[in-house]
Design an enzyme around this catalytic site. Structure first.
Site, mmCIF file in Angstrom:
data_model
loop_
_atom_site.group_PDB
_atom_site.id
_atom_site.type_symbol
_atom_site.label_atom_id
_atom_site.label_comp_id
_atom_site.label_asym_id
_atom_site.label_seq_id
_atom_site.Cartn_x
_atom_site.Cartn_y
_atom_site.Cartn_z
ATOM 1 N N GLU A 84 0.807 -1.237 0.000
ATOM 2 C CA GLU A 84 0.000 0.000 0.000
ATOM 3 C C GLU A 84 0.830 1.273 0.000
ATOM 4 O O GLU A 84 0.633 2.155 0.847
ATOM 5 C CB GLU A 84 -0.994 -0.013 1.171
ATOM 6 C CG GLU A 84 -2.031 -1.113 1.032
ATOM 7 C CD GLU A 84 -3.254 -0.945 1.917
ATOM 8 O OE1 GLU A 84 -3.299 -0.014 2.737
ATOM 9 O OE2 GLU A 84 -4.191 -1.767 1.759
ATOM 10 N N GLU A 138 -5.094 -8.691 -0.206
ATOM 11 C CA GLU A 138 -5.939 -8.454 0.975
ATOM 12 C C GLU A 138 -7.374 -8.217 0.523
ATOM 13 O O GLU A 138 -7.598 -7.636 -0.545
ATOM 14 C CB GLU A 138 -5.493 -7.210 1.776
ATOM 15 C CG GLU A 138 -4.208 -7.390 2.532
ATOM 16 C CD GLU A 138 -3.782 -6.154 3.316
ATOM 17 O OE1 GLU A 138 -4.665 -5.381 3.758
ATOM 18 O OE2 GLU A 138 -2.568 -5.958 3.472
HETATM 19 C C1 BGP Z 1 -4.668 -2.455 4.823
HETATM 20 C C2 BGP Z 1 -3.317 -2.784 5.405
HETATM 21 C C3 BGP Z 1 -3.293 -3.811 6.478
HETATM 22 C C4 BGP Z 1 -4.558 -3.907 7.269
HETATM 23 C C5 BGP Z 1 -5.824 -3.742 6.511
HETATM 24 C C6 BGP Z 1 -7.060 -3.532 7.333
HETATM 25 O O1 BGP Z 1 -4.741 -1.102 4.556
HETATM 26 O O2 BGP Z 1 -2.437 -3.196 4.383
HETATM 27 O O3 BGP Z 1 -2.117 -3.665 7.195
HETATM 28 O O4 BGP Z 1 -4.503 -3.664 8.580
HETATM 29 O O5 BGP Z 1 -5.770 -2.676 5.606
HETATM 30 O O6 BGP Z 1 -7.080 -2.227 7.782
HETATM 31 P P1 BGP Z 1 -7.371 -1.824 9.274
HETATM 32 O O7 BGP Z 1 -6.377 -2.564 10.090
HETATM 33 O O8 BGP Z 1 -7.177 -0.348 9.330
HETATM 34 O O9 BGP Z 1 -8.763 -2.246 9.537
#
Ligand code: BGP
Length: 474
Positions: free
Chosen positions: A165, A370
């Site tokens: 990201e 993801e």
């Molecule tokens: C993405 C990231 C992750 C992760 C996920 C969920 O942006 O790559 O590291 O945590 O989102 O987001 P959050 O933890 O803010 O719910």
């Protein structure tokens, strides 16, 4: 397009899930690991720090065995830079190398492909003190770190992801705890996009180095991509959507694939006197880095409308809620989409839209790195977690992925977030994503025992049937 017959998932489709080092490992200063920016940041009030997380450092065998029980073909995890090079540059920590060797070997024991993210939000604190990505030397730091990983793990790791990201580091860095703005910076946009430029060059050089050192290995980027919709069919709204698509999405993929700045982004930077300075050799390095596939994280789409120059600047949102840039676009709440308990929109059809768009622009195989649902989970007295809502979420996304495959999109794999419960970027332990429940609270560590959620058994069935059987468990 309505298909009369759906194409199947490819035979060798990589089903698995993801985690990142700083959110799952814990042992944050153990066995010689140096602190990362995540260890020294002030965590948002009411949320856990990142010292223990899911303690995967001490539970990796058990965790990988559970993933194998689900039938994972792939496990996406990241390597903590400061665990293997505590100061970011210089001495290598043998204990850190040993840990990742063990983790990789453990995956291979079960025929699970290790998919390694090289950098997931955790700059070594020692390099933060040297200016982090704003220092032009950061390109060399990252290339050196890449070389250490390729040398030590390249005999067994065949799939690599560069920077997780990068677009979110650039757009919402302070929220993730990663952005360092040197004191006295006058033009913040210029500073941020200079840092972004260093990351782009670092990524391109790492891709070239991977191909040079590890013939046969494959490498790709891992931005957060979500198609941006126009709030209406007003031509002005469509322009706004094009603007945000360029700033949020295409800048990163155009660069990774074509080695060129997106023209709309470049025009935006020119307007703000913020075009990055190219060091000698940067243009060539950018042109020489080529990904073998595209990895991207998908949570939901964005929607925007026209913004006049007189509009107020937006408050910074999080990864999925966006912000406003006067004269460029402003966010619009899509009335057609439901939201999660944590207020992220849910748009499975947008997942198909995004896959179609990315594939038609770049024509490279795609792996989803993801996708998932953050929710409050409850452990029942008899040790169960009834997360039907997560099953529902994953099902509708997998259905749309199959439709995208039927549309002709070349898909390599699917790694939802997350394999196991871990700490969220800014909403703590209570926002859980895993198939595996970890018995701890925001602040109380409890037993740290692992429990299989209902989604664990459901995903096992999905993998066993190669995506054919998405039915609820009997
Ligand atoms: C993405 C990231 C992750 C992760 C996920 C969920 O942006 O790559 O590291 O945590 O989102 O987001 P959050 O933890 O803010 O719910």
């Amino acid at each position: 397009m309505i298909h009369k017959t759906l194409k199947p998932f490819p035979k060798d489709f990589l089903w698995g899930a993801s985690t990142s080092a700083y959110q799952v490992e814990g042992a944050n200063l153990e066995d010689g690991k140096g602190p990362s920016c995540q260890d020294v940041k002030t965590v948002p009030e009411g949320t856990s720090d990142l010292t223990v997380c899911a303690d995967q450092y001490h539970h990796y065998k058990e965790d990988v065995a559970l993933m194998a029980e689900m039938g994972f073909k792939v496990y996406r995890f990241s390597i903590s830079w400061s665990r293997i090079i505590p100061q970011g540059t210089g001495a290598v920590n043998p204990k850190g190398i040993e840990y990742y060797n063990n983790l990789i070997d453990e995956c291979l024991k079960y025929d699970m492909v290790p998919l390694v993210t090289m950098f997931h939000f955790d700059m070594p604190a020692a390099l933060d003190e040297r200016g982090s990505w704003s220092n032009p030397e950061s390109v060399d730091w990252f290339v050196n770190f890449s070389r250490v990983m390729f040398e030590n793990f390249g005999d067994r790791v065949k799939y690599w992801l560069t920077i997780n990201e990068q677009n979110m580091l650039t757009l919402v860095g302070p929220l993730i705890g990663t952005l360092t703005i040197p004191e006295g910076t006058e033009n913040v946009i210029k500073e941020i996009y200079q840092q972004n430029h260093h990351m782009l060059v670092a990524q391109a050089k790492a891709m070239a180095l991977c191909h040079e050192m590890l013939p046969g290995a494959k490498i790709g980027p891992a931005p957060n991509i979500s198609l941006v919709y126009a709030a209406s069919c007003k031509p002005e709204d469509v322009l706004a959507a094009q603007n945000f698509n360029a700033i949020r999405n295409w800048l990163y993929l155009d660069m990774a694939v074509y080695g060129k700045y997106n023209n709309l982004v470049w025009a935006y930077l020119e307007e703000n006197d913020a075009t990055p300075v190219f060091a000698e050799g940067d243009a060539e390095a950018l042109a020489n880095g080529h990904p073998d596939f595209i990895g991207f994280n998908y949570y939901n789409t964005s929607t925007v409308e026209y913004s006049g120059a007189e509009d107020a600047a937006g408050k910074a949102g999080d990864q999925q809620s966006g912000t406003a840039i006067p004269g460029v676009f402003k966010p619009f709440a899509n009335p057609n989409l439901p939201r999660t308990e944590f207020n992220w929109e849910i748009d499975p059809i947008g997942y198909r839209n995004t896959l179609r768009e990315v594939y038609s622009r770049y024509r490279l195989p795609i792996i989803i790195t993801e996708n998932g649902l953050g929710a409050y989970d409850t452990l029942t007295e008899d040790g169960k977690v009834h997360d039907q809502y997560r099953i529902n979420y994953l099902r509708i996304h997998i259905e749309q992925m199959r439709l995208a495959i039927s549309d002709g999109v070349e898909m390599m794999g699917y790694c939802p977030w997350s394999a196991i419960d871990l700490i969220s970027t800014h909403e703590g332990m209570r926002k859980r994503y895993g198939f595996i429940y970890v018995d701890r609270d925001e602040f109380e560590l409890r037993t740290m025992k692992r429990y299989r959620k209902d989604s664990f058994y459901w995903y096992k069935q999905v993998i066993e049937s190669n995506g054919e059987n998405l039915e609820d468990l009997k």
